[in-house]
Design a protein around this motif. Structure first.
Motif, PDB file in Angstrom:
ATOM      1  N   GLU A 171       1.056  -1.240   0.001  1.00 36.97           N
ATOM      2  CA  GLU A 171      -0.065   0.007  -0.053  1.00 36.97           C
ATOM      3  C   GLU A 171       0.845   0.979  -0.072  1.00 36.97           C
ATOM      4  O   GLU A 171       0.502   2.443   0.220  1.00 36.97           O
ATOM      5  CB  GLU A 171      -0.928   0.032   1.276  1.00 36.97           C
ATOM      6  CG  GLU A 171      -1.871  -1.128   1.257  1.00 36.97           C
ATOM      7  CD  GLU A 171      -3.093  -0.820   0.257  1.00 36.97           C
ATOM      8  OE1 GLU A 171      -3.254   0.206  -0.329  1.00 36.97           O
ATOM      9  OE2 GLU A 171      -4.028  -1.851   0.194  1.00 36.97           O
ATOM     10  N   GLN A 195      -6.272  -5.930   2.027  1.00 37.18           N
ATOM     11  CA  GLN A 195      -6.413  -6.048   0.402  1.00 37.18           C
ATOM     12  C   GLN A 195      -6.622  -7.230  -0.307  1.00 37.18           C
ATOM     13  O   GLN A 195      -7.556  -7.700  -0.933  1.00 37.18           O
ATOM     14  CB  GLN A 195      -5.396  -4.853  -0.526  1.00 37.18           C
ATOM     15  CG  GLN A 195      -5.550  -4.871  -1.722  1.00 37.18           C
ATOM     16  CD  GLN A 195      -7.059  -4.150  -2.197  1.00 37.18           C
ATOM     17  OE1 GLN A 195      -7.249  -3.233  -1.524  1.00 37.18           O
ATOM     18  NE2 GLN A 195      -7.733  -4.519  -3.205  1.00 37.18           N
ATOM     19  N   LYS A 198      -9.283  -9.671   1.014  1.00 39.19           N
ATOM     20  CA  LYS A 198     -10.542  -9.274   0.506  1.00 39.19           C
ATOM     21  C   LYS A 198     -10.759  -9.771  -0.774  1.00 39.19           C
ATOM     22  O   LYS A 198     -11.864 -10.317  -1.136  1.00 39.19           O
ATOM     23  CB  LYS A 198     -10.959  -8.020   1.064  1.00 39.19           C
ATOM     24  CG  LYS A 198     -10.317  -6.699   0.176  1.00 39.19           C
ATOM     25  CD  LYS A 198     -10.825  -5.618   0.883  1.00 39.19           C
ATOM     26  CE  LYS A 198     -10.234  -4.437  -0.062  1.00 39.19           C
ATOM     27  NZ  LYS A 198     -11.147  -3.145   0.348  1.00 39.19           N
ATOM     28  N   ARG A 217       1.275   0.554   9.360  1.00 36.38           N
ATOM     29  CA  ARG A 217       2.172   1.054   8.095  1.00 36.38           C
ATOM     30  C   ARG A 217       3.236   1.901   8.688  1.00 36.38           C
ATOM     31  O   ARG A 217       2.935   2.889   9.621  1.00 36.38           O
ATOM     32  CB  ARG A 217       1.356   1.980   7.236  1.00 36.38           C
ATOM     33  CG  ARG A 217       0.309   1.306   6.522  1.00 36.38           C
ATOM     34  CD  ARG A 217      -0.416   2.221   5.359  1.00 36.38           C
ATOM     35  NE  ARG A 217      -1.782   1.376   4.839  1.00 36.38           N
ATOM     36  CZ  ARG A 217      -2.376   2.019   3.936  1.00 36.38           C
ATOM     37  NH1 ARG A 217      -2.334   3.080   3.481  1.00 36.38           N
ATOM     38  NH2 ARG A 217      -3.347   1.223   3.683  1.00 36.38           N
ATOM     39  N   GLU A 475      -8.081  13.188   3.000  1.00 37.77           N
ATOM     40  CA  GLU A 475      -8.479  11.923   2.189  1.00 37.77           C
ATOM     41  C   GLU A 475      -9.229  10.902   3.504  1.00 37.77           C
ATOM     42  O   GLU A 475      -8.562  10.475   4.397  1.00 37.77           O
ATOM     43  CB  GLU A 475      -7.410  11.462   1.599  1.00 37.77           C
ATOM     44  CG  GLU A 475      -7.544   9.798   1.063  1.00 37.77           C
ATOM     45  CD  GLU A 475      -6.387   9.005   0.719  1.00 37.77           C
ATOM     46  OE1 GLU A 475      -5.324   9.585   0.083  1.00 37.77           O
ATOM     47  OE2 GLU A 475      -6.334   7.698   1.353  1.00 37.77           O
ATOM     48  N   LEU A 476     -10.418  10.696   2.958  1.00 39.63           N
ATOM     49  CA  LEU A 476     -11.057   9.836   4.023  1.00 39.63           C
ATOM     50  C   LEU A 476     -11.033   8.502   3.757  1.00 39.63           C
ATOM     51  O   LEU A 476     -10.827   7.556   4.755  1.00 39.63           O
ATOM     52  CB  LEU A 476     -12.607  10.112   4.221  1.00 39.63           C
ATOM     53  CG  LEU A 476     -13.360   9.870   5.501  1.00 39.63           C
ATOM     54  CD1 LEU A 476     -12.725  10.300   6.638  1.00 39.63           C
ATOM     55  CD2 LEU A 476     -14.744  10.529   5.251  1.00 39.63           C
ATOM     56  N   ARG A 482     -11.136  -3.624  -9.317  1.00 36.38           N
ATOM     57  CA  ARG A 482      -9.669  -4.253  -9.311  1.00 36.38           C
ATOM     58  C   ARG A 482      -9.521  -5.137 -10.457  1.00 36.38           C
ATOM     59  O   ARG A 482     -10.702  -5.395 -11.309  1.00 36.38           O
ATOM     60  CB  ARG A 482      -9.733  -5.559  -8.501  1.00 36.38           C
ATOM     61  CG  ARG A 482     -10.398  -5.336  -6.988  1.00 36.38           C
ATOM     62  CD  ARG A 482     -10.002  -4.043  -6.258  1.00 36.38           C
ATOM     63  NE  ARG A 482     -10.501  -3.739  -4.998  1.00 36.38           N
ATOM     64  CZ  ARG A 482     -10.213  -2.652  -4.250  1.00 36.38           C
ATOM     65  NH1 ARG A 482      -9.211  -1.764  -4.631  1.00 36.38           N
ATOM     66  NH2 ARG A 482     -10.783  -2.575  -3.082  1.00 36.38           N
TER      67      ARG A 482
HETATM   68  P1  AMO Z   1      -5.531   3.434   1.325  1.00 38.53           P
HETATM   69  O1  AMO Z   1      -4.006   3.039   1.597  1.00 38.53           O
HETATM   70  O2  AMO Z   1      -6.032   4.708   0.527  1.00 38.53           O
HETATM   71  O3  AMO Z   1      -6.475   2.290   0.460  1.00 38.53           O
HETATM   72  O4  AMO Z   1      -6.276   3.572   2.931  1.00 38.53           O
HETATM   73  C1  AMO Z   1      -7.618   3.693   2.695  1.00 38.53           C
HETATM   74  C2  AMO Z   1      -7.669   4.878   4.186  1.00 38.53           C
HETATM   75  O5  AMO Z   1      -7.269   4.460   5.581  1.00 38.53           O
HETATM   76  C3  AMO Z   1      -6.673   5.387   5.859  1.00 38.53           C
HETATM   77  N1  AMO Z   1      -5.380   5.282   6.321  1.00 38.53           N
HETATM   78  C4  AMO Z   1      -4.695   5.891   7.424  1.00 38.53           C
HETATM   79  N2  AMO Z   1      -5.222   6.570   8.457  1.00 38.53           N
HETATM   80  C5  AMO Z   1      -4.405   6.836   9.477  1.00 38.53           C
HETATM   81  N3  AMO Z   1      -3.046   6.674   9.488  1.00 38.53           N
HETATM   82  C6  AMO Z   1      -2.813   6.082   8.372  1.00 38.53           C
HETATM   83  N4  AMO Z   1      -1.176   5.782   8.317  1.00 38.53           N
HETATM   84  C7  AMO Z   1      -3.621   5.725   7.350  1.00 38.53           C
HETATM   85  N5  AMO Z   1      -3.077   5.226   6.070  1.00 38.53           N
HETATM   86  C8  AMO Z   1      -4.507   5.009   5.585  1.00 38.53           C
HETATM   87  C9  AMO Z   1      -7.136   6.456   5.120  1.00 38.53           C
HETATM   88  C10 AMO Z   1      -7.135   6.036   3.945  1.00 38.53           C
HETATM   89  O6  AMO Z   1      -8.126   6.973   3.006  1.00 38.53           O
HETATM   90  N6  AMO Z   1      -6.780  -1.323   0.367  1.00 38.53           N
HETATM   91  C11 AMO Z   1      -7.084  -0.052  -0.119  1.00 38.53           C
HETATM   92  C12 AMO Z   1      -8.458   0.191  -0.048  1.00 38.53           C
HETATM   93  C13 AMO Z   1      -8.958  -0.371  -1.346  1.00 38.53           C
HETATM   94  O7  AMO Z   1      -8.417  -0.181  -2.299  1.00 38.53           O
HETATM   95  O8  AMO Z   1     -10.228  -1.122  -0.940  1.00 38.53           O
HETATM   96  C14 AMO Z   1      -6.326   1.022   1.065  1.00 38.53           C
HETATM   97  O9  AMO Z   1      -5.832   0.523   2.091  1.00 38.53           O
HETATM   98  O10 AMO Z   1      -8.369   7.089   5.609  1.00 38.53           O
END
Ligand code: AMO
Length: 581
Positions: A171, A195, A198, A217, A475-476, A482
């Motif tokens: 990611e 990911q 699912k 992360r 960004e929410l 896919r």
């Molecule tokens: P993505 O990496 O954009 O997508 O993450 C989705 C949402 O998770 C939240 N997020 C976080 N919140 C807090 N701290 C972080 N370090 C952090 N990283 C991410 C955000 C982000 O928008 N698997 C894909 C989703 C998909 O394609 O279905 C994914 O994880 O709100």
């Protein structure tokens, strides 16, 4: 019975009832020989009155001691009713008192008015969480999760828990690794998201999956980024992006309604390209103006070398023509810090432009600029030029938010109002690094149906089927349709520098699954912490996470991460290399 009621629930209809309450001494006042306490529990405060003549221990009671009191509820005497307190009409006349535990002086004050150093708050989190604001945040988060869960269940989604000791899920961040004792020298990775699982659940025929999933992360932290966070994660089969947006809009709408009492209006959609053009960001804060205008055409053949043939974007700051030189210099420095070459400012006057570059521009150019930006005398125009349009937009877009904040044009609270927007049609790749393409979302995202040909000819111009949900510049969530075709997935891996062998080694389980009947599928994930932060009106995720990590990724309370003893390392087959320096 330990207690019959919660202190915070007492109302006038309880008058005359005998009750037992348990809680903390929030405050104590001695008046004319009588001791008045505010007793606090999970639901609020109630006034408790103790006569030390009959209960001599009352004078010794101190803040934050834990008590059990019994007595009869009576109305407060005339003139002492507190209309600001839900329990303010009544008080408890205590006839039995038990000190359950005493408390030392608290290391930090717990009233919401005191500003306390965050490091101390995190060190004493169990005390910090007693603060009404933090209690409210924890409860808001719980209600939010329940509303989301209900909505997903009502829409036919099935809650499936996926493993947390697993393999790397790309990611875009580093993995947190867990060494294996049974197979020394090998590591699990904590999931950056569920990911791959699912997607496998779709191959397994689950059809609609959701999970409130913890993800990890190892990335640089910011106010809206935690190393360990929670997503509402969802995936569905035989659906397209419209369906996914509808599911998610329903869940987010239910969550917002639970907290604010009102459903948000239908969420508008904007393409990525429009969002970049108008706001210079893929996370537009649409609550205020200062929209960008593309001025490249105005200066296409300009003699002025900084503009001629470049991408030029500008914005109008109404009535800011009096902005001081020092402030404009500071904004110029910010533009450079955001990656730009600089910032061109123009204080617009009736007939001319007060600007260091005015003398380099032709009358036609100035006329066209005035018209395109819609500036009038007394306004300020800000321009950024760059060889790359995307960079010019990003720099001015970043500055747009900073300037609006500085000038008070951007609402301070993140929940005021909630301007949600879907951003669609993201590019498939965000650029090139070391000769390979970098995916803009993750490598399982399908290319836009109209742009598949571009994969061969101009991949950086190809759009994807990815979309984001944005609120007030944050960004929410993100999601996409896919790839469900094995060959296309392998081709995309190759384009991002993962050759067939590596693809098989890292993602063979997914590619193999695609051999055995895979439905088309799509999904989304949004950050529960982020949604809670916005709805609580907080500025940091740490204020909606019970036990968050500090900015440096450590846990001030438990001392994690911590050294382990040599025996544990030996069992894991690990030896430490001393850190450099
Ligand atoms: P993505 O990496 O954009 O997508 O993450 C989705 C949402 O998770 C939240 N997020 C976080 N919140 C807090 N701290 C972080 N370090 C952090 N990283 C991410 C955000 C982000 O928008 N698997 C894909 C989703 C998909 O394609 O279905 C994914 O994880 O709100």
């Amino acid at each position: 019975m330990m207690r019959t009621h919660y202190a915070g629930d007492l109302r006038a209809d309880h008058v005359g009832e005998r009750v037992a309450l348990c809680g903390w001494v929030d405050s104590r006042r001695d008046h004319g020989g009588i001791v008045f306490l505010d007793l606090r529990d999970a639901r609020g405060l109630a006034q408790v009155v103790i006569d030390p003549e009959s209960l001599p221990g009352a004078h010794n009671l101190r803040s934050e001691w834990v008590l059990r009191v019994e007595g009869v509820i009576r109305p407060r005497p005339d003139g002492t009713v507190n209309p600001d307190l839900p329990t303010g009409e009544v008080e408890l006349a205590v006839d039995a008192l038990e000190v359950i535990s005493e408390a030392e002086t608290l290391p930090i004050p717990i009233d919401d008015r005191s500003e306390v150093d965050e490091a101390l708050r995190l060190r004493y989190r169990f005390v910090d969480l007693r603060r009404p604001r933090m209690q409210a945040n924890l409860r808001l988060r719980s209600r939010l999760a329940l509303a989301i869960r209900r909505s997903m269940e009502d829409q036919g989604f099935v809650d499936v828990q996926t493993p947390t000791l697993t393999r790397s899920t790309p990611e875009g961040a580093r993995d947190f690794l867990v060494p294996s004792r049974k197979q020394p020298g090998t590591f699990y990775a904590l999931p950056q998201s569920p990911q791959l699982f699912k997607q496998l659940l779709m191959v397994a025929g689950v059809d609609r999956y959701y999970q409130i999933a913890t993800c990890w992360r190892d990335e640089d932290l910011r106010a809206d980024r935690a190393p360990e966070f929670v997503q509402l994660d969802a995936e569905a089969s035989f659906v397209d992006e419209q369906d996914v947006m509808t599911f998610i809009e329903e869940a987010v709408g239910a969550a917002i309604e639970e907290i604010t009492g009102a459903r948000p209006p239908e969420i508008p959609r904007m393409s990525w390209s429009e969002s970049m053009t108008r706001f210079g960001s893929d996370k537009p804060d649409t609550r205020f103006g200062l929209e960008l205008q593309d001025l490249s055409a105005v200066f296409a053949s300009s003699e002025f070398r900084a503009f001629g043939g470049k991408a030029v974007v500008g914005l109008r700051v109404p009535e800011a023509g009096g902005t001081s030189r020092s402030r404009l210099d500071a904004w110029t420095d910010r533009a450079k810090a955001l990656g730009g070459g600089g910032l061109v400012w123009m204080r617009v006057q009736e007939a001319e432009l007060d600007s260091p570059v005015a003398k380099f521009l032709s009358a036609d150019e100035i006329g066209a600029l005035r018209q395109h930006l819609g500036v009038e005398a007394g306004d300020l125009a800000l321009l950024v030029a760059d060889d790359e349009r995307h960079r010019a937009q990003t720099v001015l877009g970043g500055l747009r938010v900073e300037i609006a904040t500085e000038l008070g044009l951007r609402p301070e609270r993140l929940d005021d109002p909630l301007a949600l927007v879907w951003v669609t049609d993201f590019p498939l790749f965000e650029g090139e690094q070391d000769g390979v393409l970098v995916p803009a979302h993750h490598p399982f995202t399908a290319p836009h149906v109209d742009d598949v040909e571009l994969l061969a000819t101009d991949p950086l111009a190809a759009r994807s089927r990815a979309f984001d949900l944005v609120v007030n510049g944050i960004e929410l969530g993100s999601g996409s349709v896919r790839v469900h075709d094995r060959a296309l997935q392998q081709r995309l891996f190759a384009m991002i520098g993962i050759d067939a062998d590596e693809a098989q080694a890292r993602f063979g389980f997914l590619l193999d699954a695609f051999r055995y009947g895979v439905p088309p599928h799509a999904g989304f994930a949004f950050g529960l912490d982020r949604l809670a932060m916005v709805l609580a009106g907080e500025q940091s995720l740490r204020d909606v996470i019970a036990f968050p990590k500090s900015q440096s990724g450590s846990d001030a309370l438990t001392g994690a991460p911590a050294a382990v003893d040599d025996g544990q390392l030996r069992d894991l087959g690990l030896r430490l290399i001393p850190p450099k320096d």
